[in-house]
Write a protein that holds these residues in place. Structure first.
Motif, PDB file in Angstrom:
ATOM      1  N   VAL A 223       0.871  -1.185   0.000  1.00  0.00           N
ATOM      2  CA  VAL A 223       0.000   0.000   0.000  1.00  0.00           C
ATOM      3  C   VAL A 223       0.904   1.230   0.000  1.00  0.00           C
ATOM      4  O   VAL A 223       2.098   1.154   0.321  1.00  0.00           O
ATOM      5  N   ALA A 224       0.324   2.372  -0.374  1.00  0.00           N
ATOM      6  CA  ALA A 224       1.076   3.632  -0.372  1.00  0.00           C
ATOM      7  C   ALA A 224       0.306   4.664   0.445  1.00  0.00           C
ATOM      8  O   ALA A 224      -0.930   4.704   0.414  1.00  0.00           O
ATOM      9  N   THR A 225       1.029   5.500   1.168  1.00  0.00           N
ATOM     10  CA  THR A 225       0.392   6.522   1.996  1.00  0.00           C
ATOM     11  C   THR A 225       1.274   7.769   2.062  1.00  0.00           C
ATOM     12  O   THR A 225       2.505   7.677   1.977  1.00  0.00           O
ATOM     13  N   THR A 226       0.639   8.914   2.209  1.00  0.00           N
ATOM     14  CA  THR A 226       1.394  10.160   2.438  1.00  0.00           C
ATOM     15  C   THR A 226       1.543  10.418   3.924  1.00  0.00           C
ATOM     16  O   THR A 226       2.314  11.295   4.318  1.00  0.00           O
ATOM     17  N   ARG A 227       0.809   9.650   4.753  1.00  0.00           N
ATOM     18  CA  ARG A 227       0.813   9.901   6.194  1.00  0.00           C
ATOM     19  C   ARG A 227       1.025   8.584   6.948  1.00  0.00           C
ATOM     20  O   ARG A 227       0.073   7.993   7.471  1.00  0.00           O
ATOM     21  N   PRO A 228       2.254   8.093   7.008  1.00  0.00           N
ATOM     22  CA  PRO A 228       2.502   6.791   7.644  1.00  0.00           C
ATOM     23  C   PRO A 228       2.094   6.741   9.115  1.00  0.00           C
ATOM     24  O   PRO A 228       1.821   5.659   9.642  1.00  0.00           O
ATOM     25  N   ARG A 327       5.743  10.830  12.657  1.00  0.00           N
ATOM     26  CA  ARG A 327       5.990  10.398  11.284  1.00  0.00           C
ATOM     27  C   ARG A 327       7.471  10.069  11.075  1.00  0.00           C
ATOM     28  O   ARG A 327       7.820   9.030  10.500  1.00  0.00           O
ATOM     29  N   LYS A 328       8.337  10.945  11.539  1.00  0.00           N
ATOM     30  CA  LYS A 328       9.783  10.716  11.368  1.00  0.00           C
ATOM     31  C   LYS A 328      10.205   9.427  12.051  1.00  0.00           C
ATOM     32  O   LYS A 328      10.975   8.629  11.499  1.00  0.00           O
ATOM     33  N   GLN A 329       9.691   9.204  13.275  1.00  0.00           N
ATOM     34  CA  GLN A 329      10.102   8.028  14.038  1.00  0.00           C
ATOM     35  C   GLN A 329       9.578   6.740  13.412  1.00  0.00           C
ATOM     36  O   GLN A 329      10.306   5.736  13.313  1.00  0.00           O
ATOM     37  N   ILE A 330       8.315   6.808  12.964  1.00  0.00           N
ATOM     38  CA  ILE A 330       7.712   5.585  12.428  1.00  0.00           C
ATOM     39  C   ILE A 330       8.339   5.219  11.082  1.00  0.00           C
ATOM     40  O   ILE A 330       8.490   4.031  10.755  1.00  0.00           O
ATOM     41  N   VAL A 331       8.758   6.220  10.294  1.00  0.00           N
ATOM     42  CA  VAL A 331       9.438   5.942   9.031  1.00  0.00           C
ATOM     43  C   VAL A 331      10.762   5.229   9.306  1.00  0.00           C
ATOM     44  O   VAL A 331      11.125   4.250   8.627  1.00  0.00           O
TER      45      VAL A 331
END
Length: 888
Positions: A223-228, A327-331
């Motif tokens: 899947v693709a997302t702009t907001r992980p 977001r930064k951490q989860i990426v």
């Protein structure tokens, strides 16, 4: 100069002082009550309710345009004898005003929570009073003819009563409900937002491609997302039911990376199998489309953020992180797990709060909603029946219809303190919800109950949706409501058709059974000179009061009103305001000249019957024609074209031609002719000022008071109406010939550099006896304005060998200029004119030879083209003959 002339000149200063006139006349108009509706109770009513400005600050140029157009309409209707009401008011503007006050408090180092609700609201009311005073001052400076005796505010007692009545009735009909749905959420202001309070900005972001493994270990789905960060709230992955790639995966279970939550693979027609991988993650609590899909498939709704945009307990180890930090951490964590397979640069539209500029969060929240479809169905039926609202220009009806045909339920609750508090109370013991127009804690049947009112307030648009009828006293059946409702026209910008215009129509049809206004005039935006939108951030905004201070209110009004056509944007250029000021000065100077030559003339002395000069009959015809056309254009809201006609009539016909012609009799010895010209000049100037008054109210009143007139004020003077008795095609033909002759002589003088002060000999060969009669009757005009030493007109003129020539319709002109004329140069000039006439003759002949044109064009148009053909041919033949004469 007579004693009376001296007096007139002293009374009317050499130059116009806008500041003095504006202050004097607005005060007089208000004190005399000229703008109050009901002065003529037997007259037909005409109503405009002002789009209420927000009490958030000063009015801008957009307001100046919007309100000036309304003022023009209402002033014309008042002069036409209508019982005209222009009702003023202002909007409390919930989130916008509260945000401004909170910013001010932060500068003082405190928050609204430090003050508490009551003390904070006291601060907001103080703000409102201050800025409403500013708005009043601006209305005054711009000369708006508002009926202040009927002024309303969206939070005043009467309108609050209307708001509660509407809320209760919609609730009782099942059209207002409380539920948990996805809404726009501002994490800084910590409130729900309406769609209009969200600005979508283009943002350079990323598209993150993630792999969700199947629980059985036999593969994965990408899947693709702009907001992980929202994946922490995923409760499914969806694919299209006919996507062959995933037909064996539908119904299987995936494991959500990091969290380990088991989520199903579901099939839904909403998924676009051609986009991306054809599989989408479903986060029902953080995306409106996912929410709808979740409803269809009974998916859990997991909210992973708090109201301030920080991750909550459902986010597991990320709890407490701001959403951007999360977001930064989860990426980083997804990379480490090996499930983040690709990151692409991605430009997309991201919603931002109009007031705080925070990124708007689609957020699952318990709110109050209006069920819109039943209301929209009524509005659609009204419009399709032909009994709906008339949009000007009509193309905006499509925007309106598209909006109401695709309407969604309306979130009306706001987590604010400034606004109409929701009239709902909760029994803390039983959970019962009580919706009431009256406070139930004051009613005996609820005595002893543990009731608490809902903390939220209503969306600002909820109260402004009732504006056309709540301002007139609804729900009470007041005299004003019965007399002035429905209103006649709403003037507004195209940017709020869906959010305000539509909602006013919905509520009006629901609660009054009638459309709230007959016409909706849509104007564009005022932009900077380079076409960009005016804004504080760009530093290109223009303060209307500064424009007025530099050029006067009339110049600003005329510029904004006549600078565009309905629906089109207007670029603000200071040189156009300067041109409008010059136009005002032209009117002033022309009027001052008239006063200098009226010699104590009074209104009772005006007599425009009997024998009149050609110029007198012509200007009365042109005045009559102009008043007819201007009335038609104003009725069609074509203010730009109205301004052009007014400008041309005043500058060209009245000032440059008629007043110059009038000087002959005004300065002459014929007392009877002089009195007729004084009568015509007084009459025409009076009617001209009436036509310009709605655009330029101050200067027109100042001049009118100096002129011979009847009545107290030009604001109540009758509007000029078309009178067939003034039609005079003969005078028009005569003046056209005279003006053509004068222009031609002046052009020849300019061409050979002969100044106007030098007398010239003029010979005119008339085309027939009718043209000769015109020239003979009006020979004084020709002699004066061509400045001739000798003048001869006849049917058979001996053409001098050396002369400058010109051809006009009905005559040939010859100016013998021995020693001043180069024969070869004159032949070259005539040959150039011949080229032009040849091309005109060919163009008309080609048009008339076109069978399609002749078959389809109206008979009048064809006749006009044939007349042009004859005229151009006649002129061409005369030029050819003259060239041959000179060459011979």
């Amino acid at each position: 100069m007579t004693e009376q002339t001296n007096k007139a000149t002293l009374e009317m200063p050499t130059t116009y002082d806008p500041k003095a006139a504006e202050q004097k006349w607005y005060k007089t108009w208000i004190e005399k009550g000229y703008f109050r509706a009901g002065r003529v109770p037997e007259a037909e009513p005409f109503t405009i309710v002002i789009p209420p400005p927000n009490v958030t600050g000063m009015l801008h140029m957009g307001h100046a345009l919007d309100f000036t157009l309304q003022d023009i309409i209402i002033r014309v209707k008042r002069m036409q004898g209508y019982d005209a009401l222009w009702l003023p008011g202002a909007d409390h503007a919930g989130i916008a005003t509260q945000t401004k006050v909170e910013q001010k408090l932060r500068e003082e180092g405190i928050t609204r929570y430090d003050l508490g609700r009551e003390k904070f609201l006291e601060k907001v009311w103080e703000w409102k009073d201050h800025y409403l005073d500013n708005i009043h001052n601006q209305w005054e400076k711009m000369g708006f003819s508002l009926d202040y005796s009927r002024e309303r505010f969206t939070l005043d007692e009467g309108l609050s009563k209307a708001v509660r009545a509407v809320f209760v009735k919609l609730y009782e009909k099942g059209l207002i409900y409380r539920g948990k749905r996805i809404i726009n959420w501002d994490p800084v202001a910590r409130t729900a937002l309406s769609d209009i309070e969200v600005e979508h900005k283009e943002v350079n972001g990323h598209l993150y491609h993630l792999q969700y493994p199947l629980k059985d270990g036999r593969g994965h789905i990408t899947v693709a997302t702009t907001r992980p960060e929202t994946m922490l709230g995923d409760t499914a992955v969806a694919v299209h039911p006919k996507d062959e790639r995933y037909k064996d995966m539908i119904g299987k279970t995936l494991l959500l990376p990091i969290i380990g939550r088991e989520i199903p693979v579901i099939a839904d027609d909403y998924v676009d199998k051609e986009f991306g991988s054809g599989a989408v993650k479903i986060t029902p609590a953080h995306d409106p489309n996912d929410f709808e899909m979740g409803q269809r498939h009974n998916l859990p709704q997991i909210t992973v953020m708090d109201e301030d945009g920080k991750m909550n307990a459902e986010a597991g180890k990320y709890q407490g992180l701001d959403r951007s930090d999360c977001r930064k951490q989860i990426v980083a964590d997804l990379k480490e797990l090996g499930v983040l397979i690709r990151i692409e640069d991605h430009v997309h539209q991201v919603g931002h709060s109009e007031r705080t500029n925070a990124v708007v969060e689609p957020y699952l929240s318990t709110q109050w909603f209006v069920k819109m479809q039943p209301l929209a169905d009524t509005a659609i039926a009204s419009q399709k029946s032909g009994k709906g609202v008339n949009f000007i220009p009509d193309r905006f009806e499509k925007i309106y219809m598209h909006w109401i045909e695709n309407v969604r339920d309306w979130c009306i609750s706001r987590q604010l303190w400034w606004g109409h508090r929701i009239p709902a109370w909760y029994d803390e013991d039983t959970g019962e919800v009580i919706v009431s127009a009256e406070d139930p804690t004051t009613l005996p049947e609820y005595a002893g109950r543990n009731l608490k009112q809902d903390e939220d307030v209503l969306d600002t648009w909820f109260s402004s949706a009732l504006w056309p009828f709540s301002t007139l006293g609804w729900p009470e059946q007041t005299e004003d409501l019965q007399r002035y409702y429905p209103t006649n026209v709403l003037v507004t910008g195209y940017d709020i058709i869906g959010f305000w215009v539509s909602r006013m129509i919905f509520t009006a049809l629901e609660f009054t059974g009638e459309i709230p206004f007959k016409d909706v005039l849509i104007h564009g935006l005022i932009r900077a000179a380079d076409g960009r939108k005016m804004s504080k951030s760009l530093g290109n905004g223009v303060d209307p009061l500064e424009v007025i201070d530099n050029y006067g209110a009339d110049a600003m009004r005329y510029m904004v009103a006549t600078g565009s056509t309905p629906g089109q944007d207007l670029r603000f250029r200071e040189e156009r305001v300067e041109q409008a000021r010059n136009f005002a000065n032209k009117i002033w100077n022309a009027s001052r000249f008239a006063l200098m030559n009226l010699d104590g003339f009074t209104a009772s002395d005006i007599d425009i019957t009997g024998e009149l000069s050609t110029a007198d009959r012509w200007i009365l015809h042109r005045l009559n024609e102009t008043s007819r056309d201007i009335t038609r254009l104003i009725d069609a809201y074509e203010f730009g074209e109205t301004g052009r006609l007014l400008y041309n009539f005043i500058w060209d016909d009245l000032c440059d031609w008629y007043i110059e012609f009038a000087k002959l009799s005004l300065y002459g010895e014929d007392a009877a002719a002089k009195k007729k010209t004084q009568s015509v000049l007084s009459y025409v100037l009076d009617r001209t000022l009436r036509m310009i008054h709605p655009f330029m109210p101050f200067i027109s009143e100042e001049i009118w008071q100096h002129l011979p007139h009847e009545g107290e004020t030009i604001t109540l003077a009758s509007w000029p109406v078309y009178d067939p008795a003034f039609e005079n095609s003969g005078a028009v033909a005569e003046m056209n010939l005279l003006m053509d002759v004068i222009r031609a002589v002046r052009n020849i003088r300019a061409e050979v550099n002969v100044p106007m002060s030098k007398k010239v000999e003029l010979l005119i060969k008339a085309g027939d006896q009718s043209y000769l009669d015109i020239l003979t009757r009006n020979s004084d005009y020709v002699r004066r304005f061509c400045n001739t030493s000798e003048f001869e007109a006849g049917l058979d003129i001996t053409v001098p060998e050396k002369a400058m020539t010109a051809v006009v319709t009905g005559a040939e002109l010859y100016l013998p200029l021995a020693g001043l004329l180069d024969i070869d140069q004159e032949i070259a000039r005539l040959e150039k004119e011949l080229q032009h006439l040849n091309s005109e003759v060919q163009r008309v002949e080609k048009k008339l030879a076109n069978e399609g044109f002749v078959a389809k064009a109206p008979a009048k148009v064809i006749e006009e083209e044939r007349a042009k053909q004859a005229d151009y041919t006649e002129k061409r033949d005369k030029v050819i003959a003259r060239i041959q004469e000179l060459k011979g």
